[in-house]
Design an enzyme around this catalytic site. Sequence first.
Site, PDB file in Angstrom:
ATOM      1  N   GLU A 174       0.833  -1.200   0.000  1.00 10.77           N
ATOM      2  CA  GLU A 174       0.000   0.000   0.000  1.00 10.77           C
ATOM      3  C   GLU A 174       0.872   1.256   0.000  1.00 10.77           C
ATOM      4  OE1 GLU A 174      -2.795  -0.158   3.236  1.00 10.77           O
ATOM      5  OE2 GLU A 174      -4.137  -1.536   2.177  1.00 10.77           O
ATOM      6  N   GLU A 266      -6.659  -7.008  -1.277  1.00 13.49           N
ATOM      7  CA  GLU A 266      -7.048  -6.851   0.128  1.00 13.49           C
ATOM      8  C   GLU A 266      -8.351  -6.079   0.196  1.00 13.49           C
ATOM      9  OE1 GLU A 266      -3.930  -5.552   2.848  1.00 13.49           O
ATOM     10  OE2 GLU A 266      -5.392  -4.371   3.959  1.00 13.49           O
TER      11      GLU A 266
END
Length: 342
Positions: A174, A266
């Site tokens: 991320e 995710e």
Amino acid sequence: MAPSSTHTYTVTARDPSDNESDRSASVTATTQAGGTGTPVQANGQLKVCGVRLCNERGEQIQLRGMSTHGLQWYSQCLNTASLDALATDWKSDILRVSMYIQDGGYESNPRQFTDRVHNLIEMATARGMYAIVDWHMLDPGDPMYNLSRAKTFFAEIAQRHNGKNNLLYEIANEPSGVSWSTIRNYAHQLIPVIRQNDPDTPILVGTRAWSSLGVSEGSDENEVVANPVNATNIMYTFHFYAASHGSDYLNTLSRAADRIPVFVTEFGTQEATGDGPNNFTRSQQYIDLMAQKKISWVNWNYSDDFRSGAVFTTGTCPNGPFAGTSRLKPAGVWIRDRVRAD
């Protein structure tokens, strides 16, 4: 019904929850004549075709499965019994192996954590599941901070496992606080290191603003469309948490999936913290969209962490039971049904 054959796969792999002994994981899969069976039996080597993920025959597919929590905290939830349950009771196509870099992860002991990933790859392989090798950089959000470590790690992983047909490499979990050009530059430096050892495995590239394609910072997929990573057989990741991320995220995912290859590596049914109340209505909108557009997805997370996003109740690991619903939180019951769905 067509005649079936039964195949037993045996691999000796260290159970990551057991520091003392090696165990032999043996899994039996019944294969219907014509090619079904375990996910890997059915689909073989994955590849990116156009804006979709495809199997070895070039057919568009959707994978559904679960992500581990951080290996430094919840290895006790990843053992022979729990992975058997994930493969056979949950009927998961894929396991995302989330190895944090900081926060007591890889940076603290590269050898130990690399070996944990090796073992989990072998355990997923023994069960006929795909495995995402997740370079779980989080803080700092600049992937360049860990570039040297990433080169060392992925070179070893790719060299050891390049004969397997069940892997994907997620090279930056991320990214945050950096531009798309920085992430792109990181990918351009790391992907050749992987390709020297493994020319075939799909590579998943994180996107800006916590893999939101920039949505959380007022952007969208256009920056990637206008300036894609200069490499083949790659996809771009998108993350969402349904109780925090509404129509702006949903609409961006819908548009982006028609323009670039997207993999949701995710997501959660709750808030972006991985905790708090579930929004199953919004979650179902995402599930329906991803089914419609064959966007593969992985849910966060397969552990007994106290937060609502961990599927098992606290204290379930390491002994279970992991099959069935008796030890599942509400999000666990909900997501298990959708992993198992036909």
